[in-house]
Design a protein around this motif. Structure first.
Motif, PDB file in Angstrom:
ATOM      1  N   VAL A 155     -30.974 -67.770 -17.870  1.00 23.56           N
ATOM      2  CA  VAL A 155     -32.265 -67.537 -17.922  1.00 23.56           C
ATOM      3  C   VAL A 155     -32.718 -65.920 -17.924  1.00 23.56           C
ATOM      4  O   VAL A 155     -33.450 -65.749 -18.870  1.00 23.56           O
ATOM      5  N   ALA A 156     -31.879 -65.455 -17.330  1.00 24.23           N
ATOM      6  CA  ALA A 156     -32.048 -63.807 -17.438  1.00 24.23           C
ATOM      7  C   ALA A 156     -31.692 -63.486 -18.619  1.00 24.23           C
ATOM      8  O   ALA A 156     -32.447 -62.624 -19.274  1.00 24.23           O
ATOM      9  N   ARG A 157     -30.602 -63.780 -19.343  1.00 16.73           N
ATOM     10  CA  ARG A 157     -30.081 -63.406 -20.677  1.00 16.73           C
ATOM     11  C   ARG A 157     -31.231 -63.807 -21.558  1.00 16.73           C
ATOM     12  O   ARG A 157     -31.839 -63.061 -22.508  1.00 16.73           O
ATOM     13  N   LEU A 158     -31.780 -65.092 -21.565  1.00 20.85           N
ATOM     14  CA  LEU A 158     -32.763 -65.538 -22.423  1.00 20.85           C
ATOM     15  C   LEU A 158     -34.094 -64.688 -22.257  1.00 20.85           C
ATOM     16  O   LEU A 158     -34.710 -64.130 -23.354  1.00 20.85           O
ATOM     17  N   ARG A 159     -34.597 -64.323 -21.157  1.00 21.98           N
ATOM     18  CA  ARG A 159     -35.779 -63.274 -20.911  1.00 21.98           C
ATOM     19  C   ARG A 159     -35.059 -62.071 -21.548  1.00 21.98           C
ATOM     20  O   ARG A 159     -36.176 -61.340 -22.187  1.00 21.98           O
ATOM     21  N   ALA A 160     -33.966 -61.398 -21.201  1.00 25.31           N
ATOM     22  CA  ALA A 160     -33.592 -60.164 -22.033  1.00 25.31           C
ATOM     23  C   ALA A 160     -33.791 -60.390 -23.539  1.00 25.31           C
ATOM     24  O   ALA A 160     -34.252 -59.466 -24.361  1.00 25.31           O
ATOM     25  N   GLU A 161     -33.339 -61.548 -23.881  1.00 25.63           N
ATOM     26  CA  GLU A 161     -33.306 -61.780 -25.464  1.00 25.63           C
ATOM     27  C   GLU A 161     -34.523 -61.847 -26.084  1.00 25.63           C
ATOM     28  O   GLU A 161     -35.071 -61.373 -27.182  1.00 25.63           O
ATOM     29  N   VAL A 162     -35.577 -62.469 -25.253  1.00 29.63           N
ATOM     30  CA  VAL A 162     -36.965 -62.510 -25.611  1.00 29.63           C
ATOM     31  C   VAL A 162     -37.855 -61.139 -25.631  1.00 29.63           C
ATOM     32  O   VAL A 162     -38.590 -60.722 -26.540  1.00 29.63           O
TER      33      VAL A 162
END
Length: 458
Positions: free
Chosen positions: A125-132
């Motif tokens: 989730v943290a990686r997805l947030r960073a990608e977003v």
């Protein structure tokens, strides 16, 4: 705890009673093509199940039932996405504490695995947030790039005949109308509707939908116009989806409001282009709605004007600071010659290339085209002539009673020059843009000075 299964096979009643009541204990009886045969306490006979009892916390067996329990474990492991515990042997000498310790150890291992899975998901989730966030930064950078390079403009891609507001259609309650839009969905940014105004006219709702699956892309609530004219409905972001068929569905806002009227376009021989019933898709008139369609760079924020109506619940786009915005073709078309002569037209607007052509010695103006808050102007200037020629292009703004602010740039055939004019402070009110051309010695007759890519620095 009721979700955890404990499987036993042939164990002593004392060992079975050592399992806390919070766990679901089942006796493994057999395994065949029908599945695993289990017998729970209180059941009269075993029941066959084709689903693995998960999550499985422990497997207890005796030396005699060990082969059966190993087969049961292999069968459960083949269906399970989670690890299955090993088979634990029990005999008459096994103390009750051994059963409890095994259950606690397996429960601790299951909790540790669950915590590890939660940690991995949190990291994802943290990686997805960073990608977003990164995609948001890329989107903002794209918007800025589009604005700075002058690509941020609305281009008219389709227009029906100019309405006379005499041929109209009245929107009736309970009978929504559908108009198919003859453009590709990608890049679609705005639509103009010809609405009739007046106190006895009501508001209406317009929905932009996809014809293939009926998905609603945007919904506008259009208030009653004060007078006949165009109403622009815009999207906060230019559509960047697949090439789908767009259609517009219109209906009155409510049963209590008066009916609204929309102007119709010219006669349309193709049924697909005619105004139709939204429920059946059948044409109701041999005309289409009067409308104009606009496109922009897909996935970017279009440069809408202040009077553009945005969809319901759409966030207002933040203006890009210090950007160059291209002057729309509609504004360029309003250019008028300052001193019309009798020797023929000395100022032309060429819509195909969005350019203004000016004869040396002539000039023109675009009224109120430089908005309040503008910090400067830019344009590309060249010369169009049958033979090599030269001239001077002049770009400026009207300063009212004061002297106009002008910037000159020499141009010649075979090249294009950039002329820029920066203001000492942002404009407090809209000003006229001035364009003119000056002749030079040795210039060829019939030459034109070409102004293209007019951009406003904001």
């Amino acid at each position: 705890m009721q979700g955890f299964h404990v499987l036993v096979a042939g164990v002593e009643p004392t060992a079975r009673q050592s399992v806390p009541q919070a766990f679901r204990v089942s006796e493994v009886v057999a395994l065949d093509a029908a599945g695993l045969h289990l017998l729970r306490e209180g059941d009269g006979e075993p029941r066959a199940t084709g689903l693995a009892p998960l999550p499985c916390l422990a497997l207890f067996a005796t030396p005699k039932t060990l082969p059966l329990m190993r087969e049961a474990r292999a069968w459960i492991a083949a269906q399970a996405a989670a690890p299955v515990p090993d088979v634990v042997l029990l005999d008459r000498k096994s103390p009750p504490a051994f059963v409890e310790r095994t259950l606690l150890e397996n429960l601790a291992a299951a909790n540790a695995a669950l915590a590890g899975s939660a940690l991995r998901q949190a990291r994802r989730v943290a990686r997805l947030r960073a990608e977003v966030e990164m995609l948001g930064a890329v989107r903002a950078g794209l918007d800025r790039f589009v604005g700075e390079t002058g690509l941020a403009q609305l281009k008219r891609v389709f227009s029906t005949a100019t309405p006379d507001f005499e041929t109209q259609i009245e929107l009736v309650h309970g009978a929504p109308l559908r108009q198919v839009l003859p453009v590709a969905g990608t890049g679609f940014a705005a639509i103009d509707l010809a609405c009739t105004g007046g106190k006895r006219r009501g508001s209406f709702v317009a929905r932009l939908t996809l014809l293939e699956d009926g998905e609603v892309l945007a919904e506008w609530r259009v208030p009653t116009p004060a007078q006949d004219g165009w109403v622009r409905l815009g999207l906060p972001v230019a559509h960047a989806g697949l090439l789908r068929t767009l259609c517009l569905v219109v209906e009155p806002a409510s049963e209590k409001s008066p009916c609204a009227n929309l102007a119709l376009g010219a006669h349309q021989p193709l049924p697909a282009a005619q105004l139709g019933d939204a429920r059946t898709g059948l044409p109701i008139a041999p005309h289409s709605l009067a409308f104009r369609l606009y496109a922009a760079v897909p996935g970017t924020t279009p440069p809408h004007s202040a009077d553009t109506l945005m969809p319901v619940a759409a966030r207002k786009a933040k203006p890009v600071p210090y950007a160059l915005q291209a002057l729309p073709a509609e504004d360029l078309a309003r250019v008028a010659e300052t001193d019309p002569g009798t020797g023929g037209p000395n100022l032309l607007f060429v819509a195909d290339v969005a350019a203004i052509l000016c004869r040396p010695g002539a000039g023109g103006r675009i009224r109120a085209a430089c908005p309040a808050g503008a910090r400067g102007l830019m344009a590309s200037v060249g010369v169009h002539a049958d033979t090599p020629s030269a001239a001077v292009g002049v770009l400026g703004v009207d300063a009212g009673a004061a002297e106009p602010a002008l910037q000159r740039v020499p141009v010649s055939s075979g090249g294009v020059e950039e002329v820029s004019l920066l203001f000492p402070e942002p404009l407090r009110e809209a000003r006229d843009i001035l364009l003119s051309a000056e002749a030079v010695d040795g210039a060829a007759e019939g030459a034109w000075v070409v102004f293209r890519d007019l951009r406003i620095y904001t």
